[in-house]
Design an enzyme around this catalytic site. Structure first.
Site, short mmCIF file in Angstrom:
data_model
loop_
_atom_site.label_atom_id
_atom_site.label_comp_id
_atom_site.label_asym_id
_atom_site.label_seq_id
_atom_site.Cartn_x
_atom_site.Cartn_y
_atom_site.Cartn_z
N HIS A 103 -2.89 -2.97 8.16
CA HIS A 103 -4.01 -3.36 7.31
C HIS A 103 -4.65 -2.11 6.71
CE1 HIS A 103 -7.69 -5.28 5.96
NE2 HIS A 103 -8.37 -4.39 6.63
N HIS A 122 0.77 -1.24 0.00
CA HIS A 122 0.00 0.00 0.00
C HIS A 122 0.80 1.29 0.00
CE1 HIS A 122 -3.57 -2.39 0.51
NE2 HIS A 122 -3.03 -2.99 1.56
N LYS A 128 -5.13 -9.44 -8.05
CA LYS A 128 -5.85 -8.89 -6.90
C LYS A 128 -6.90 -7.94 -7.45
CE LYS A 128 -5.24 -6.81 -2.38
NZ LYS A 128 -4.32 -6.22 -1.42
#
Length: 150
Positions: free
Chosen positions: A134, A34, A62
């Site tokens: 996350h 990310h 993905k």
């Protein structure tokens, strides 16, 4: 003695606080999936290129992934004073520059083709011991909820 410490001290100063994460493999995975600051420049399409480069297209494509174009310190701050509770996650208090890559078509088998959406927005992340681990792709927050204004 100073001559022996000189190179070590230089390495520590150059590494700075941004690179220190302890030994947290979940944080390292978060960064790989990310973090992209400054935003990478590719000769082809950004999403197609970065998703492949980061290993997010094998064995399957993905379906959606977001890259944050902010400093590591700014992202980490969401786990502390730069963020606020959002359920059991943390939401940034400020908009951040991000690019979301969404898979085109119905197949998740390579070759993977993505469309991109680059826009500033609040990010929602999960934290562990003060470290981002996350990114919640299901939470695309562009405005502050009215309930937050009360």
């Amino acid at each position: 003695m100073m001559t022996k410490l000189g190179p070590l001290l230089l390495v520590l100063l150059l590494a700075g606080p941004e690179s220190s994460c302890g030994d947290n493999p979940r944080y390292e995975k978060f960064l790989r999936q990310h973090y992209d600051n400054p935003k990478s420049s590719f000769s082809g399409k950004y999403c197609d290129s970065i998703m492949a480069k980061r290993g997010l297209t094998k064995p399957e494509c993905k379906e959606v992934n977001t890259f944050i174009h902010e400093t590591k310190n700014n992202i980490k701050a969401v786990c502390e004073e730069g963020g606020e509770p959002y359920g059991n996650l943390r939401r940034s208090k400020e908009h951040m520059k991000v690019t979301t890559c969404k898979l085109k078509g119905g197949s998740t088998r390579p070759p993977c083709k993505y469309k991109e959406n680059s826009s500033p927005r609040y990010i929602v992340i999960g934290c562990e011991n003060g470290w981002p681990v996350h990114y919640d792709e299901s939470q695309i927050v562009t405005t502050v909820d009215n309930a937050d204004l009360d």
